[in-house]
Scaffold this active site. Structure first.
Site, PDB file in Angstrom:
ATOM      1  N   ASP A 137       2.887   1.257  -7.738  1.00 42.84           N
ATOM      2  CA  ASP A 137       2.631  -0.088  -7.216  1.00 42.84           C
ATOM      3  C   ASP A 137       1.197  -0.255  -6.701  1.00 42.84           C
ATOM      4  O   ASP A 137       0.494   0.716  -6.424  1.00 42.84           O
ATOM      5  CB  ASP A 137       3.624  -0.436  -6.102  1.00 42.84           C
ATOM      6  N   GLU A 176       5.894   2.160  -3.342  1.00 43.24           N
ATOM      7  CA  GLU A 176       5.574   3.151  -2.300  1.00 43.24           C
ATOM      8  C   GLU A 176       4.911   2.499  -1.099  1.00 43.24           C
ATOM      9  O   GLU A 176       5.123   2.903   0.044  1.00 43.24           O
ATOM     10  CB  GLU A 176       4.671   4.265  -2.870  1.00 43.24           C
ATOM     11  N   GLU A 177       4.084   1.478  -1.371  1.00 40.31           N
ATOM     12  CA  GLU A 177       3.352   0.832  -0.269  1.00 40.31           C
ATOM     13  C   GLU A 177       4.290   0.043   0.644  1.00 40.31           C
ATOM     14  O   GLU A 177       3.868  -0.485   1.660  1.00 40.31           O
ATOM     15  CB  GLU A 177       2.266  -0.095  -0.821  1.00 40.31           C
ATOM     16  N   ARG A 229      -0.800  22.306   1.564  1.00 42.21           N
ATOM     17  CA  ARG A 229      -0.407  23.144   2.711  1.00 42.21           C
ATOM     18  C   ARG A 229       1.115  23.169   2.822  1.00 42.21           C
ATOM     19  O   ARG A 229       1.771  22.187   2.468  1.00 42.21           O
ATOM     20  CB  ARG A 229      -1.040  22.619   4.000  1.00 42.21           C
ATOM     21  N   HIS A 264      -7.263   1.782   0.096  1.00 40.51           N
ATOM     22  CA  HIS A 264      -6.928   0.437   0.602  1.00 40.51           C
ATOM     23  C   HIS A 264      -8.189  -0.389   0.899  1.00 40.51           C
ATOM     24  O   HIS A 264      -8.093  -1.442   1.515  1.00 40.51           O
ATOM     25  CB  HIS A 264      -6.014   0.486   1.855  1.00 40.51           C
TER      26      HIS A 264
HETATM   27 NI    NI Z   1      -1.045   5.663  -2.000  1.00 41.00          NI
END
Ligand code: NI
Length: 405
Positions: free
Chosen positions: A91, A149-150, A189, A376
């Site tokens: 997205d 996802e956002e 990690r 962003h």
């Molecule tokens: Ni992202």
């Protein structure tokens, strides 16, 4: 604002196999096609159509329309074995693109400003390569193309739709192109990589009145201000100082005139932390601060608090596997960066709470080419050299986790 990253490493591709190098122009083409047609969460129809067309063209079995626009491709090698899932989000964001590139967004007010166009292209390239080389590895790979996802989050509904079953997934991996790291590096990690994202909204309900007669009122601004201050003690006095956490009040609204005591005040904020055990501590303290301070002043309150995403926590063994692959791909242990935690959140966390796995960052900033704006940002863009590196990372993880023949 220009984000500062150390110099990008010039990638000589010597560790990237020839077939993947040959895919590079295709990866760039798919990424740019997607970049021109950014779509917001659960609206990824053009994106899903491109993925569907490619998978169909390559005869890769896949299911579309999962959690509205999600797709799962299943690639079986010639030998039975374990099942590894690879997750890519697809997205875009409600941002007007400020880049003047030929492949700039054609959708007004929408932009791939986080690199999910790249994630989708890398996942497509990985599907193509694995399908072409079914005799080189064993087991099954499921490629999950995830919407939203956002926000509001596509991972959870995809899990609820059964994407981790039939065949059952043993482990999952995923990556984020990352402009906080230079090209030629991988951030990986064990343990927490990204934070839990929690939100709250509250109203303080006092009693309004004349600014000169406070004795006849319950001043919602005074009460709410004390709450804002007290909230800072959650991190400074309640959370173990070894654990990192953030409490931010991002909005505060009250009052209509300088000589009027405000009847009510509203605030909202975000809370971040890595340690999943902090969830109940923070929830309890939040409630206690609102109720205690309001009670002290005779005010009422309404508090809504919810978790958007849990922390993104990597499995130790799989993170070690990804790290060993990263050393091969970036050619030097110096290029593998364990200090890559961020208070940003990710709904990859829902997958990692279901099956062991690893989410990692693929360095994509190249300040020398002007490709170093943060995620962003309306000028966000990344060095597309990272696309081939992403495919190489995934393919090597498949061979190492499932075993090569
Ligand atoms: Ni992202």
């Amino acid at each position: 604002m220009v984000f500062t990253v150390k110099e990008a490493k010039s990638v000589d591709f010597s560790q990237i196999r020839q077939e993947i190098r040959d895919l590079q122009s295709k990866l760039v083409e798919w990424r740019r096609r997607l970049h021109q047609k950014p779509e917001l969460g659960f609206e990824e129809r053009i994106t899903a159509e491109l993925i569907h067309q490619k998978l169909q063209e390559w005869n890769i079995p896949h299911q579309t329309g999962i959690a509205k626009t999600g797709i799962v491709a299943t690639i079986k090698s010639d030998r039975p074995g374990k099942v590894l899932a690879i997750r890519a989000d697809m997205d875009a964001l409600p941002i007007q693109e400020a880049n003047e590139v030929a492949y700039r967004s054609q959708h007004e007010g929408k932009m791939h400003a986080c690199g999910h166009d790249g994630h989708t292209a890398i996942a497509l390239g990985t599907a193509y390569y694995l399908n072409q080389h079914k005799t080189d590895w064993q087991g099954t790979v499921k490629i999950i193309f995830q919407p939203a996802e956002e926000g509001p989050g596509g991972a959870k509904p995809m899990i609820e739709a059964g994407v981790l079953q039939n065949p059952d997934v043993d482990a999952i991996i995923g990556l984020h192109l990352w402009n906080n790291l230079p090209l030629g590096t991988v951030g990986v990690r064990p343990g927490a990589l990204m934070a839990a994202v929690e939100c709250f909204r509250a109203s303080i309900l006092g009693k309004g009145g004349h600014g000169a007669m406070p004795d006849q009122t319950i001043d919602s601004i005074v009460v709410a201000s004390q709450i804002v201050n007290a909230l800072q003690t959650i991190v400074s006095r309640n959370v173990n100082p070894i654990d990192a956490a953030v409490v931010t009040v991002g909005e505060f609204h009250a009052g209509t005139a300088l000589n009027v005591i405000a009847d009510s005040a509203r605030m909202s904020g975000t809370i971040r932390y890595f340690n999943p055990e902090l969830e109940s501590l923070i929830r309890d303290r939040l409630e206690a601060i609102f109720s205690g301070i309001c009670q002290m002043h005779g005010a009422d309150y309404e508090l809504n608090h919810w978790q958007l995403y849990p922390p993104t926590v990597n499995d130790r063994a799989i993170a070690e596997l990804v790290k060993s692959v990263a050393i091969e791909v970036v050619e030097t242990p110096v290029g593998v960066v364990p200090e890559c935690q961020t208070m940003g959140g990710e709904d990859m966390s829902f997958f990692l709470n279901e099956v062991p796995g690893c989410y990692f960052f693929l360095g994509s900033a190249n300040p020398a080419k002007g490709l170093a704006y943060p995620h962003h940002h309306p000028r966000f863009d990344f060095d597309e050299t990272a696309l081939g590196m992403g495919v190489e990372m995934f393919v090597r993880c498949v061979e190492k986790f499932l075993g090569n023949c």
